[in-house]
Enzyme design. Structure first.
Site, short mmCIF file in Angstrom:
data_model
loop_
_atom_site.label_atom_id
_atom_site.label_comp_id
_atom_site.label_asym_id
_atom_site.label_seq_id
_atom_site.Cartn_x
_atom_site.Cartn_y
_atom_site.Cartn_z
N TYR A 17 2.73 95.17 -1.17
CA TYR A 17 2.87 93.78 -0.64
C TYR A 17 3.49 92.71 -1.73
CZ TYR A 17 -0.83 95.49 2.48
OH TYR A 17 -1.47 96.20 3.59
N TYR A 42 -2.45 90.66 9.27
CA TYR A 42 -3.41 89.99 8.55
C TYR A 42 -3.01 89.66 6.84
CZ TYR A 42 -5.32 94.04 5.72
OH TYR A 42 -5.38 95.24 4.96
N ARG A 43 -1.87 90.38 6.56
CA ARG A 43 -1.39 90.39 5.27
C ARG A 43 0.08 91.24 5.20
NH1 ARG A 43 -4.73 94.46 1.22
NH2 ARG A 43 -4.37 93.58 -0.37
#
Lengths: 526, 526
Positions: B91, B466-467
């Site tokens: 991420y 969601y991310r």
């Protein structure tokens, strides 16, 4: 009730505003006669109702109308006080915190927009009452169980947003909100969670946003007007089993809590567990004069007599287990074993199985009832009540301390002690019911002085209220005093950014917009 | 990595800022050499690391130092990018969204401030890793179980704040946060929840504020720097039982979800249930070339061969039940009955009892492990991965649709399909792991184009992530498009009010402060 204007407005300006509102919602839904104002007053007000007078009310019928009303309110600087159904008895009912605010009554928006029986949720508008939702679910044979408060005459949404509690496994109502549509203070429309994407299928399933999550910022809040929200509902269990006992002494609450809390945290007990003191049972049997006809608090000998005559303990413990019968049986064994370590009192068992009628007097069955309203008649006259509602850790040390502290003070003020502890997880909501006759000016003064003192001694001991009546919203906000009340200060920075004219519910929970901040009762009590 | 300055700053201004920071945190904790910058880069970056270059890092050692650093950052206009431990692989790791932001590394603040064994919670600082907390709990014999992610080398706080998931009954980590201390963008200190009262005993027990509740506004957020937070921990169960099976075909995920979701919603299964596809098992058995030595995706016949040789199904289902042995047995019967309605495959049973060693490879045991990191070696070379992570309703219709849609696209791009669905309630987190060699420029280009297209087709079908990785924070924010991206717009109103200089984590999840809003990648993809 005579006309009371919003701050800084002339009669003429106010009339112009009302005309503008009428163009949007229709004349019938601008309610500003003397009688209308009385309708929206706090009918349980501790003292004269005109302490919290609305200037009137507006009842929009759609999201678009709410948006337009909010825009007009910005234009005319008419503060609005949002209520879902305005049934928040003991906390102010429909009345506004700021004298002269217009009540924004959302009661007409009362559609159950959606029920998903597969994934267990509904989408409701503010005006949907617990009875409305119950009937809707029954009609469609949804096989879903609601979480209802003791007195269920109010709004499903209003209750959840104000952190009201229920007594099923979904008893922490606000934690089961998921995905909202909100009219913002500038009249813009926003959706939270996955619903922030148009047409997203998980709008009421996933409890977070992409980015900062908003849902809980709109609870106990004046940052927006929630026009619909998702609420998770529990599948009807195959069975449920009520295990109950009365425990004789006030100090027994200590071991009761220490027995229940570990079971709750371990997940053996899923529900929010309600433990009321004896008066919670007795208020439903008649009025005060049937039991004691003298002024002042009932003496201890009379309390003991009433308990004996009615086979009541000081506290009643009721634990309901839900689910597959074999699972419930196995859990019941764990619960009974835990109680055996502290008491020989046997637990009564009462099974319920799908299809059987339920006891509507027991909110752990998830069926709405207004029976608890009967408490309103207890004192006689224009009987009313206030709830003093601190949160305490769910251990004997804290619960006994809180019980002794508030009981002593309540009895010092010559009032009957009536408390409940609801274990909602690692904490209890402690509600101390203070009942009074609104026409007894002396009694009202006493109750208000008691309330002031309860806030002070409870704060000094390290506990805060989770909710309070209009009259104490500022004093309670002041008890949240870390770093010069940082929480309120930063909330007000946001309030001013989103709502520069201070239009939405000024003063709600002690959060004031710049425009009306001088109305805050800071540094002084009632 | 060569020096990259924050936007609008000269070398001289930046050096003055570094000197001012050094006075607060000490010279050793201002990290701005070429080597320091490389340390804080995204080591899994899809493409060159200097796409997301930090100008350096500052590592304060206390709350007071964080406050002072934030104040100095305001003075010098040096944007900060907050990380707890910076281990957010896939991420962006520690790298900032805005080129030239200074990483605010909270790793030195790594105290477990408090553990309450009676009420089951801890208070942790940002630098506490899952391993730290595990050892702390073991040392004090706390008898509390953690919720850990598959790869547990990161920060407990960072994971929960970023909506990371675990696989115990507390698997929705962010829902178990309760009560925070936060340095606000102006350097002021705030506490949320009951802790907003100095010395309140319920600071980490009651999940709401008096007034609007803030906790979740600080998740996936750039509105403050969380310096400590309460996190609920589950009591160690008496026993746990793993029920597991392999299911052969990709389409079996449909009935698997429809079997599991009702059990999850009914509370029979309490954990977040992880269902990975076969590659989740095979990545732990070796590297890709051990199984297939040609470029491009593995052909279906080879996949079938691997499954057969290793006795694997396309999906692995593992359900763990926790608690009293008799309760677990009764629940297991319910689960087995439910599966029998769809399959004859027997469920393997594996009991664990308190005191026995646990399988650390299985995160449903709540023991941290970094074994999953091995996935990083799969592709070979400078192997890395990205997660494409939409949320879908937990029903066969939505899960099958999502699986087919992403599988087809991933295979169109000639990559191996590796997905998991984790049932966290009424929804699933679907993670699609995309693995690539960072030195294969063509492969990286392909993965990025695939990612763009996955976002588009998934949004068109009505689902959102969601991310996501730094590179797609803006495009994903754009998919939340209700009413002209109202959610992001209103979040930015708040951002600007609290953080007028735009100091804290500009661009996090697509939320940009006015000061840097022109850096948003809106209306364009990678």
């Amino acid at each position: 009730m005579k006309r009371v204007l919003p701050p800084n407005l002339t009669d003429r300006e106010f009339d112009l505003a009302l005309k503008a509102f009428a163009k949007v919602v229709g004349e019938d839904w601008v309610l500003a006669s003397d009688q209308d104002r009385s309708t929206y007053a706090d009918i349980y007000a501790p003292g004269p109702e005109d302490q919290w007078p609305p200037s009137g009310a507006i009842a929009p019928g759609s999201v678009a109308e709410v948006q337009e009303v909010v825009r007009i309110a910005n234009r005319f600087k008419t503060p609005l006080w949002t209520v879902s159904r305005g049934k928040n008895l003991g906390y102010g009912a429909a009345a506004p915190r700021l004298p002269g605010a217009l009540v924004l009554d959302l009661g007409r928006m009362n559609k159950v927009q959606h029920v998903d029986t597969e994934l267990g949720y509904c989408v409701v508008e503010p005006g949907v009452s617990f009875f409305d939702l119950y009937e809707h679910l029954e009609r469609m044979n949804a096989n879903l169980m609601m979480s209802v408060p003791g007195n269920a005459w109010g709004s499903v949404m209003g209750n959840a947003l104000d952190h009201g509690v229920g007594y099923t496994p979904y008893g922490l109502n606000a934690r089961h909100i998921c995905g909202m549509e909100v009219v913002m203070p500038d009249g813009g429309l926003m959706r939270t969670g996955m619903g922030a994407m148009e047409g997203n299928h998980s709008a009421h399933l996933f409890p977070f946003n992409y980015g900062p999550s908003w849902d809980q910022m709109f609870s106990q809040s004046n940052l927006g007007v929630v026009t619909s929200m998702g609420l998770w509902l529990m599948p009807q269990p195959e069975t449920s089993l009520l295990l109950s006992m009365s425990v004789p002494n006030e100090e027994d609450i200590g071991w009761v809590i220490d027995t229940l809390t570990p079971l709750k945290i371990q997940g053996v007990i899923e529900q929010s567990i309600f433990v009321p003191s004896w008066l919670g049972k007795v208020v439903l049997m008649g009025t005060r004069k049937d039991f004691w006809d003298k002024p002042g608090r009932m003496p201890d000998w009379r309390v003991q007599e009433i308990l004996k005559q009615n086979k009541l303990g000081f506290w009643t413990v009721g634990v309901r287990l839900y689910g597959d019968e074999a699972v419930v049986r196995a859990k019941a064994d764990v619960v009974k074993r835990a109680f055996k370590r502290s008491t020989d009192i046997p637990m009564e068992e009462s099974w319920w199985r799908q299809g059987e009628p339920v006891d509507v007097m027991d909110p752990s069955n998830g069926v709405p009832s207004a029976v608890a309203l009967q408490m309103g008649d207890w004192v006689g006259g224009r009987s009313a009540h206030l709830g003093f509602s601190p949160v305490v850790p769910a251990t004997s040390k804290h619960v006994l301390g809180q019980m002794r502290r508030s009981k002593k003070l309540i009895e010092d003020y010559d009032l009957d002690f009536y408390a409940s502890f609801t274990i909602g997880g690692r904490f209890c909501n402690n509600i101390n019911m203070l009942m009074y006759d609104r026409d007894d000016a002396d009694g009202v003064r006493k109750v208000k002085a008691l309330f002031d003192e309860l806030i002070d001694v409870t704060r000094k001991a390290g506990y805060g209220e989770y909710r309070t009546h209009l009259n104490w919203m500022d004093p309670v906000a002041e008890t949240f005093d870390f770093n010069d009340n940082a929480m309120t200060r930063y909330t007000e920075v946001i309030k001013d950014a989103l709502d520069p004219n201070g239009i939405l519910s000024p003063g709600k929970m002690g959060v004031w917009p710049a425009a009306y901040r001088e109305h805050a009762q800071r540094g002084k009590h009632s």
